[in-house]
Enzyme design. Structure first.
Site, mmCIF file in Angstrom:
data_model
loop_
_atom_site.group_PDB
_atom_site.id
_atom_site.type_symbol
_atom_site.label_atom_id
_atom_site.label_comp_id
_atom_site.label_asym_id
_atom_site.label_seq_id
_atom_site.Cartn_x
_atom_site.Cartn_y
_atom_site.Cartn_z
ATOM 1 N N CYS A 98 -17.209 -38.626 35.336
ATOM 2 C CA CYS A 98 -18.266 -38.067 36.194
ATOM 3 C C CYS A 98 -19.488 -38.980 36.272
ATOM 4 O O CYS A 98 -20.352 -38.775 37.115
ATOM 5 C CB CYS A 98 -18.690 -36.693 35.690
ATOM 6 S SG CYS A 98 -17.324 -35.554 35.511
ATOM 7 N N HIS A 131 -26.087 -34.939 37.061
ATOM 8 C CA HIS A 131 -24.695 -34.546 37.287
ATOM 9 C C HIS A 131 -24.623 -33.021 37.216
ATOM 10 O O HIS A 131 -25.180 -32.395 36.309
ATOM 11 C CB HIS A 131 -23.807 -35.184 36.222
ATOM 12 C CG HIS A 131 -22.400 -34.675 36.227
ATOM 13 N ND1 HIS A 131 -21.697 -34.486 37.392
ATOM 14 C CD2 HIS A 131 -21.577 -34.315 35.207
ATOM 15 C CE1 HIS A 131 -20.487 -34.031 37.092
ATOM 16 N NE2 HIS A 131 -20.385 -33.914 35.778
ATOM 17 N N ASN A 156 -18.471 -28.452 39.778
ATOM 18 C CA ASN A 156 -18.542 -29.820 39.263
ATOM 19 C C ASN A 156 -17.612 -30.715 40.097
ATOM 20 O O ASN A 156 -16.395 -30.593 40.017
ATOM 21 C CB ASN A 156 -18.117 -29.800 37.789
ATOM 22 C CG ASN A 156 -18.146 -31.172 37.148
ATOM 23 O OD1 ASN A 156 -18.233 -32.193 37.824
ATOM 24 N ND2 ASN A 156 -18.044 -31.190 35.828
#
Ligand code: UT7
Length: 331
Positions: free
Chosen positions: A114, A253, A283
């Site tokens: 990520c 994030h 996400n």
């Protein structure tokens, strides 16, 4: 005068299909209440079965180029950050190069979980500051829906699909002021996809054992994230000779609102300075930071002169942070 690298265009694309927490209640033993309380997620966008990662990357990339007023044929480098490439090889960036009609631009994928987009931003910055390249497209694109086990409630409620992109070009001032990259491979087994590589090539057995799905120790990743998001942000600000009070917007994030809030608290940021779009998208891994950035720019929140901290963590385990003076129109 030192050559700087700045973002001159942003773009995003998310697939239209929405999967709500209520839809998930019908699929696994979960509840809207649990998902909202523990993660902040309300819905996520899911790519169609026949939509690969490169298609999302293409749509986001085209929008970023339009936003920057740059023709694809002028690109020197295309960098795609993803853990869900169309295929193990060739690089999704090469597929994108062809679809965009980007001449002979260099193209490669970058895999840092990520943290991939912020890693990519840092790599692109180096190429620009060194004078090697002038026009770079960095894309974070993911179709995580294709690698989650839709029967595993501990992971399937968390992830969504999407892509975000940024064009980087030289600037005389502002732009990327400092970056901070890092990793801790001792945490590799807390978030991984076991099969499909040289360790466990895909076979009947890997398929039967569900080894082609994401495996995650959520608690371990959570603890790591809470610590590293704040630490990396403080370190990158220090590198840029800035203080937390200088930060106008924090673009983290989007994994869990509890993680984001803990990091924001460490920097003593006001709620309105923290960009959160997790309720809508879940996400989206390496796409989450550029999607959040694009939305904050498009809505008029972020303007030239603003100081931004972009920060992410992910599989690896990795982390990446960048501090920027937004300078889209100031080239
Ligand atoms: O981008 C990086 C990717 N990874 C992440 O960002 C993950 C970071 N970690 C997290 O966000 C959190 O650890 C989670 C959201 C994954 C989990 O939250 P938690 O507060 O750490 O919950 P937990 O794993 O400790 O589980 C608490 C309980 C368990 O039940 P018991 O053992 O207490 O009876 C789980 O079985 O919640 C249960 N549970 C669920 N219940 C309803 C786990 N998933 C679900 C679910 N619905 N979807």
């Amino acid at each position: 005068m030192t050559r700087k690298a700045t973002i001159t265009g942003v773009g995003k694309y998310v697939p239209p299909k929405v999967l709500s927490n209520y839809d998930l209640e019908e699929m696994v033993d979960t509840s809207n209440e649990w998902i909202v309380q523990r993660t902040g997620i309300e819905r996520r966008h899911i790519a169609a079965e026949d939509t690969p990662c490169s298609e999302l990357a293409l749509k986001a990339g085209k929008r970023a180029l339009e936003n920057a007023g740059l023709e694809a044929s002028k690109l020197d480098l295309i960098l795609v950050a993803t853990v869900t490439p169309d295929m193990p090889f060739p690089a999704t960036a090469c597929l994108l190069q062809q679809e965009l009609g980007a001449g002979g631009a260099a193209a490669f994928d970058l895999e840092a979980g990520c943290s991939g987009f912020v890693y990519g931003l840092s790599v692109a910055e180096q190429f620009i500051v060194s004078g090697t390249y002038d026009n770079i497209l960095v894309v974070g694109a993911e179709t995580l829906s294709k690698i989650v086990d839709w029967e595993d409630r501990s992971t399937c409620v968390l992830f969504g699909d999407g892509a975000g992109a940024a064009v980087l070009q030289p600037a005389e001032s502002g732009g990327v002021l400092a970056t901070e990259l890092g990793s801790d491979g001792s945490g590799a087994d807390s978030l991984y996809l076991p099969a499909g590589g040289s360790l466990n090539p895909s076979s009947h057995s890997t398929l039967e054992n569900g080894m082609h799905y994401i495996k995650m120790e959520g608690n371990q990743v959570f603890r790591f994230a809470v610590k590293i998001m704040g630490e990396a942000s403080l370190r990158v600000l220090e590198k840029a000779n800035l203080k937390p009070e200088d930060v106008d917007f924090f673009v983290p994030h989007q994994a869990n609102t509890r993680i984001i809030k803990a990091a924001a608290k460490r920097l003593k940021l006001k709620d309105e300075d923290v960009i959160i779009n997790l309720p809508e998208y879940g996400n989206t891994s390496s796409a989450s930071v550029p999607i959040a950035l694009q939305e904050a720019v498009e809505s008029g929140k972020i303007n030239d002169g603003d100081i931004l901290v972009l920060v992410a963590f992910g599989a690896g385990l990795t982390w990446a942070a960048a501090v920027m003076e937004w300078n889209k129109g100031g080239r």
